[in-house]
Motif scaffolding. Structure first.
Motif, PDB file in Angstrom:
ATOM      1  N   LEU A  13     -35.587  56.888  46.893  1.00 61.18           N
ATOM      2  CA  LEU A  13     -35.814  56.322  45.536  1.00 61.18           C
ATOM      3  C   LEU A  13     -34.612  56.117  44.556  1.00 61.18           C
ATOM      4  N   ARG A  14     -33.904  57.399  44.549  1.00 59.17           N
ATOM      5  CA  ARG A  14     -32.581  57.599  43.758  1.00 59.17           C
ATOM      6  C   ARG A  14     -31.641  56.717  44.625  1.00 59.17           C
ATOM      7  N   LEU A  15     -31.599  56.727  45.766  1.00 57.63           N
ATOM      8  CA  LEU A  15     -30.558  56.126  46.589  1.00 57.63           C
ATOM      9  C   LEU A  15     -30.594  54.580  46.505  1.00 57.63           C
ATOM     10  N   ARG A  16     -31.794  53.918  46.265  1.00 55.32           N
ATOM     11  CA  ARG A  16     -31.734  52.638  45.940  1.00 55.32           C
ATOM     12  C   ARG A  16     -31.317  52.376  44.681  1.00 55.32           C
ATOM     13  N   SER A  17     -31.559  53.072  43.825  1.00 56.28           N
ATOM     14  CA  SER A  17     -30.658  52.855  42.497  1.00 56.28           C
ATOM     15  C   SER A  17     -29.290  53.022  42.550  1.00 56.28           C
ATOM     16  N   LEU A  18     -28.857  53.911  43.300  1.00 51.51           N
ATOM     17  CA  LEU A  18     -27.401  54.096  43.587  1.00 51.51           C
ATOM     18  C   LEU A  18     -26.578  52.925  44.200  1.00 51.51           C
ATOM     19  N   LEU A  19     -27.422  52.450  45.350  1.00 47.76           N
ATOM     20  CA  LEU A  19     -27.022  51.144  46.180  1.00 47.76           C
ATOM     21  C   LEU A  19     -26.938  49.865  45.215  1.00 47.76           C
ATOM     22  N   ARG A  20     -27.526  49.675  44.219  1.00 45.87           N
ATOM     23  CA  ARG A  20     -27.694  48.568  43.502  1.00 45.87           C
ATOM     24  C   ARG A  20     -26.383  48.818  42.540  1.00 45.87           C
ATOM     25  N   ASP A  21     -26.020  49.934  42.178  1.00 50.35           N
ATOM     26  CA  ASP A  21     -24.602  50.125  41.259  1.00 50.35           C
ATOM     27  C   ASP A  21     -23.658  49.775  42.122  1.00 50.35           C
ATOM     28  N   VAL A  22     -23.606  50.530  43.518  1.00 49.65           N
ATOM     29  CA  VAL A  22     -22.400  50.005  44.458  1.00 49.65           C
ATOM     30  C   VAL A  22     -22.258  48.726  44.550  1.00 49.65           C
ATOM     31  N   ARG A  23     -23.314  47.689  44.636  1.00 46.24           N
ATOM     32  CA  ARG A  23     -23.093  46.326  44.980  1.00 46.24           C
ATOM     33  C   ARG A  23     -22.439  45.801  43.736  1.00 46.24           C
ATOM     34  N   GLU A  24     -22.760  46.143  42.515  1.00 47.63           N
ATOM     35  CA  GLU A  24     -22.064  45.705  41.304  1.00 47.63           C
ATOM     36  C   GLU A  24     -20.939  46.201  41.206  1.00 47.63           C
ATOM     37  N   ALA A  25     -20.274  47.517  41.353  1.00 46.40           N
ATOM     38  CA  ALA A  25     -19.203  47.978  41.334  1.00 46.40           C
ATOM     39  C   ALA A  25     -18.255  47.742  42.226  1.00 46.40           C
ATOM     40  N   ASP A  26     -18.470  47.497  43.516  1.00 50.22           N
ATOM     41  CA  ASP A  26     -17.537  47.418  44.648  1.00 50.22           C
ATOM     42  C   ASP A  26     -18.080  46.418  45.726  1.00 50.22           C
ATOM     43  N   ALA A  27     -18.349  45.272  44.823  1.00 47.94           N
ATOM     44  CA  ALA A  27     -18.451  44.083  45.894  1.00 47.94           C
ATOM     45  C   ALA A  27     -17.424  43.655  46.414  1.00 47.94           C
ATOM     46  N   SER A  28     -17.487  43.325  47.834  1.00 46.26           N
ATOM     47  CA  SER A  28     -16.360  42.911  48.861  1.00 46.26           C
ATOM     48  C   SER A  28     -15.406  43.944  48.824  1.00 46.26           C
ATOM     49  N   ARG A  29     -15.512  45.230  48.592  1.00 47.39           N
ATOM     50  CA  ARG A  29     -14.609  46.433  48.805  1.00 47.39           C
ATOM     51  C   ARG A  29     -15.108  47.337  49.783  1.00 47.39           C
ATOM     52  N   ARG A  30     -14.188  48.248  50.378  1.00 46.90           N
ATOM     53  CA  ARG A  30     -14.504  49.110  51.252  1.00 46.90           C
ATOM     54  C   ARG A  30     -14.795  50.357  50.863  1.00 46.90           C
ATOM     55  N   VAL A  31     -15.973  50.984  50.751  1.00 42.87           N
ATOM     56  CA  VAL A  31     -16.678  52.107  50.095  1.00 42.87           C
ATOM     57  C   VAL A  31     -16.795  53.006  50.811  1.00 42.87           C
ATOM     58  N   LEU A  32     -16.560  54.493  50.505  1.00 42.49           N
ATOM     59  CA  LEU A  32     -16.878  55.774  51.321  1.00 42.49           C
ATOM     60  C   LEU A  32     -17.509  56.696  50.198  1.00 42.49           C
ATOM     61  N   LEU A  33     -18.800  57.157  50.978  1.00 45.11           N
ATOM     62  CA  LEU A  33     -19.526  58.194  50.330  1.00 45.11           C
ATOM     63  C   LEU A  33     -19.162  59.453  50.877  1.00 45.11           C
ATOM     64  N   VAL A  34     -19.312  60.381  50.097  1.00 45.76           N
ATOM     65  CA  VAL A  34     -19.368  61.747  50.568  1.00 45.76           C
ATOM     66  C   VAL A  34     -20.456  62.607  50.209  1.00 45.76           C
ATOM     67  N   ALA A  35     -21.489  63.068  50.939  1.00 46.62           N
ATOM     68  CA  ALA A  35     -22.600  63.543  50.404  1.00 46.62           C
ATOM     69  C   ALA A  35     -23.382  64.658  51.486  1.00 46.62           C
ATOM     70  N   HIS A  36     -24.549  64.329  51.746  1.00 46.82           N
ATOM     71  CA  HIS A  36     -25.292  65.373  52.462  1.00 46.82           C
ATOM     72  C   HIS A  36     -26.162  64.709  53.653  1.00 46.82           C
ATOM     73  N   ASP A  37     -26.720  65.408  54.391  1.00 42.27           N
ATOM     74  CA  ASP A  37     -27.613  64.894  55.618  1.00 42.27           C
ATOM     75  C   ASP A  37     -28.687  64.295  55.354  1.00 42.27           C
ATOM     76  N   ALA A  38     -29.325  64.502  54.103  1.00 43.38           N
ATOM     77  CA  ALA A  38     -30.739  63.701  53.637  1.00 43.38           C
ATOM     78  C   ALA A  38     -30.033  62.380  53.119  1.00 43.38           C
ATOM     79  N   VAL A  39     -29.058  62.375  52.415  1.00 40.06           N
ATOM     80  CA  VAL A  39     -28.531  61.205  51.712  1.00 40.06           C
ATOM     81  C   VAL A  39     -28.169  60.159  53.224  1.00 40.06           C
TER      82      VAL A  39
END
Length: 249
Positions: free
Chosen positions: A170-196
């Motif tokens: 649920l919280r990652l769905r919210s994050l992905l919406r923000d990633v789409r807005e902030a980083d459209a047509s860019r190369r994105v790297l996330l550093v996180a955890h196995d559950a993520v």
């Protein structure tokens, strides 16, 4: 190298193919002190891993730092193609340290650094009263909870005071919406955890509960393992690789 936010979010835009990142890569942090302690404890059926600090404060082991260095060298050598333009990091110490090592490696190579932000929604799954308990300890101290976990399944089971995988999604769905807005047509790297990593597969690849269980049974997400999606011609993120670690070969 301290992780600070270099750029504010881009203005909101309509959801569609044009707002997808060119690529979305997520890596699990390097080996943490808890990873090493749990591996040793589980091997002998121990009840105590000897860790008393908060989950958020767990640091990397020497092996974890070497894994992060190897990841940084691989990214610097364009192991997965062009360099990431945006870096989103979990606030937990082990993820922050992993990102710092990768950034230092890029900086030492004289390469441009990505825009950086720390986001609370990338934190690890919270296990509530079961935090820092081995499998043997859970079965002994909380047998009813262990039975409830088996009944409900990993996606739906929520430990007392903690989160289910569905809560993480649920919280990652919210994050992905923000990633789409902030980083459209860019190369994105996330550093996180196995559950993520697992819940991003659940969301982006539209895995149902049975398909997710199959992924879980295949084994844990490795430390600094890479999972990557690329934007396809039809305007979707398509999985390129899952749980891959070519930099550790």
């Amino acid at each position: 190298m301290e992780l600070t936010n270099h750029r504010s979010a881009a203005p909101g835009s309509a959801v569609g193919a044009a707002t997808l990142p060119l690529s979305l890569t997520v890596v699990r942090h390097g080996q943490s002190t808890a990873n090493a302690a749990f591996e040793a404890a589980e091997a002998v059926g121990a009840l105590d891993v000897g860790i008393s600090c908060r989950d958020a404060d767990l640091s990397l082991t020497a092996l974890g730092r070497s894994q992060a260095e190897a990841l940084g060298r691989w990214i610097a050598a364009r192991g997965e193609g062009p360099l990431p333009q945006s870096l989103w990091v979990s606030p937990y110490l082990r993820a922050q340290e992993t990102a710092e090592v990768v950034l230092a490696t890029l900086d030492d190579a004289g390469l441009p650094l990505p825009d950086i932000r720390t986001d609370e929604r990338l934190r690890d799954r919270e296990l509530g009263i079961l935090e820092m308990l081995t499998s043997a300890a859970v079965e002994l101290q909380h047998p009813r909870e262990a039975a409830r976990r088996r009944l409900l399944g990993e996606l739906r089971w929520r430990p007392p005071g903690g989160e289910s995988y569905a809560d993480v999604a649920l919280r990652l769905r919210s994050l992905l919406r923000d990633v789409r807005e902030a980083d459209a047509s860019r190369r994105v790297l996330l550093v996180a955890h196995d559950a993520v990593v697992l819940m991003l597969r659940h969301i982006i690849d539209d895995l149902d509960e049975a398909e997710l269980d199959k992924v879980l049974r295949a084994g844990a997400v490795g430390n600094t393992a890479i999972t990557r999606w690329s934007r396809a011609d039809e305007g979707q993120l398509r999985l390129d690789c899952y749980n891959a670690a070519p930099h550790l070969d």
